[in-house]
Design an enzyme around this catalytic site. Structure first.
Site, short mmCIF file in Angstrom:
data_model
loop_
_atom_site.label_atom_id
_atom_site.label_comp_id
_atom_site.label_asym_id
_atom_site.label_seq_id
_atom_site.Cartn_x
_atom_site.Cartn_y
_atom_site.Cartn_z
N ARG A 147 0.85 -1.21 0.00
CA ARG A 147 0.00 0.00 0.00
C ARG A 147 0.88 1.25 0.00
O ARG A 147 0.45 2.33 -0.41
CB ARG A 147 -0.96 0.01 1.20
N TYR A 202 -14.57 16.98 -16.94
CA TYR A 202 -14.97 15.57 -16.88
C TYR A 202 -16.05 15.37 -15.80
O TYR A 202 -15.96 15.95 -14.71
CB TYR A 202 -13.73 14.71 -16.57
N ASP A 229 -5.45 17.89 -15.91
CA ASP A 229 -5.86 16.55 -16.35
C ASP A 229 -5.47 16.44 -17.82
O ASP A 229 -6.06 17.09 -18.68
CB ASP A 229 -7.37 16.38 -16.14
N LYS A 258 -7.48 5.11 -19.87
CA LYS A 258 -7.72 5.53 -21.24
C LYS A 258 -6.48 5.22 -22.12
O LYS A 258 -6.13 4.09 -22.25
CB LYS A 258 -8.09 7.00 -21.26
C1 LIG Z 1 -12.00 8.73 -17.54
C2 LIG Z 1 -11.50 10.05 -17.14
C3 LIG Z 1 -11.27 10.34 -15.78
C4 LIG Z 1 -11.55 9.37 -14.67
O1 LIG Z 1 -10.71 8.25 -14.75
P1 LIG Z 1 -11.09 6.81 -14.12
O2 LIG Z 1 -9.89 6.01 -14.43
O3 LIG Z 1 -12.34 6.37 -14.81
O4 LIG Z 1 -11.32 7.02 -12.68
C5 LIG Z 1 -10.79 11.60 -15.48
N1 LIG Z 1 -10.56 12.53 -16.43
C6 LIG Z 1 -10.78 12.28 -17.73
C7 LIG Z 1 -10.51 13.34 -18.74
C8 LIG Z 1 -11.27 11.03 -18.14
O5 LIG Z 1 -11.50 10.79 -19.43
#
Ligand SMILES: *Cc1c(COP(=O)(O)O)cnc(C)c1O
Length: 389
Positions: free
Chosen positions: A55, A108, A180, A205
């Protein structure tokens, strides 16, 4: 000879002495054994020096953290259980009760939820702004402002944030900048180079890239910020599992090849849809008609694999399209091998009424498309047959 139970409990795979594995092994272990007491204490105290408990730190997870720090040009990386884990850990670590966060809109859906529900619960005030007008930041600034939160490429409008201008204004105001960078990936944009403090990815992604893992990663400009957020992630148990980290590492090896193909396919699809009589309002930063085309050309090394457009006939038109598509699948998420399509009006943006949708630049006929890795002509044929009136 000891009892089989004893031998089985101590079973371990020996490290090969004369040769090394080419692929990285998965250190699927929850804990680590030591030769003396001081070494355990030292490893627990300094996760960057040793491994004591998974962890806190783990070699496979560390390999991913080092890879993301390298790709983003950061000092240090952190891997967590999901993109949302990274986003909420960063926001909760930096914005204490009574402070103020400034965030880009649109944003998002999951981040929107954290910035409303969680922020309210923790007594954190939130202001929204466009990602392009630094004067707006100055307008909403308060003495208790702590964080500016941006997305390189927004979902599903594909708006591009003016990172150099916005981050510049935030730094002048003494804010910590979080970006992000999920839609751009470190291959198209490296926000730390524009002065951002923390870059976040949903590794679910493009980084993972195969629709088979949920994970989040972060890259930090400074060790201090990393330590603050690492501490919180440990306390909240937001850690990355070694197997998930291994899947992302495996995906990263082909990221440059995949990203080039995603961007290519998105471009071909965007240009095809732009000329299609059943489609309007095609949004992809690579199109000269895109409002941020010039900005995208200046700060991105490619225009991304995501596009959106409006289908004639609103919901009914979208229903027909998704039922007829064969290559493309109706599914949330982006960045995998298969082309995925979503309908924001009934999913990510379902809480918005018609006027609010319009204000967000969307309609009930808007679809978001994540261009996959299919052979381009097959993909275009698929959309062509599915869009026949
Ligand atoms: C999918 C996504 C997230 C969240 O990610 P998870 O892995 O689903 O928790 C955050 N920001 C963007 C731009 C995303 O496409």
């Amino acid at each position: 000879m000891t009892h089989p139970r004893t031998r089985l409990a101590g079973f371990a795979v020996p490290m090969p002495a004369a040769s090394r594995p080419v692929a990285s092994p998965i250190y699927q272990t929850s804990t680590f054994a030591f030769d003396d007491l001081d070494a355990v204490a030292e490893a627990l105290q300094h996760p960057d020096r040793g491994y004591a408990y998974s962890r806190h730190s783990n070699p496979t997870v560390r390999a991913l953290e080092d890879a993301i720090a390298d790709l983003e040009g950061g000092t240090v990386g952190l891997a967590v259980s999901s993109g949302m884990g990274a986003i909420s850990a960063a926001l909760l670590a930096l914005a204490e009760p009574g402070t103020h966060v400034i965030a880009q809109s649109p944003i998002y859906g999951g981040t929107h939820s954290v910035l409303t529900r969680l922020a309210e619960r923790f007594g954190i005030a939130v202001s929204r702004l466009h990602g392009k007008i630094p004067a707006e930041l100055v307008g909403v600034l308060r003495p208790e402002s702590r964080v500016l939160y941006l997305e390189t490429i927004a979902n599903p409008t594909t708006e591009v944030a003016d990172l150099p201008a916005m981050i510049g204004a935030a730094r002048t105001a003494g804010l910590t900048c979080i970006v992000d960078n999920t839609f751009a990936t470190p291959l198209l944009c490296r926000p730390l180079e524009f002065g951002a403090d923390i870059v976040i990815h949903s590794a679910t992604k493009y980084l993972g890239g195969h629709d088979d893992v949920v994970a989040g990663v972060m890259a930090f400009a400074s060790r201090d910020l990393h330590h603050l957020i690492w501490r919180l992630a440990i306390d909240l148990g937001m850690v990355a599992d070694p197997f998930a980290a291994w899947l992302v590492l495996r995906g990263l090896k082909t990221l440059p090849l995949r990203m080039e193909a995603h961007c290519d396919n998105a471009g071909h699809l965007a240009r095809f849809l732009s000329t299609h009589p059943q489609v309007t309002n095609v949004r992809w930063p690579g199109l000269p008609s895109h409002p941020d085309h010039e900005l995208a050309g200046a700060i991105l090394a490619g225009y991304g694999g995501v596009l959106s457009c409006d289908v004639a006939g609103g919901c009914t038109g979208v229903r027909q399209l998704v039922e007829r598509l064969r290559c493309a699948a109706l599914a949330p998420s982006v960045g995998g091998p298969r082309t995925l399509i979503t309908h924001p009006a009934t999913t990510s943006h379902r809480e918005l009424d018609r006027d609010e949708l319009q204000a967000a630049g969307l309609s009930d006929g808007t679809v978001r498309i994540s261009a996959g890795l299919e052979y381009c002509a097959d993909l275009i044929d698929d959309f062509d047959q599915a869009l026949k009136p």
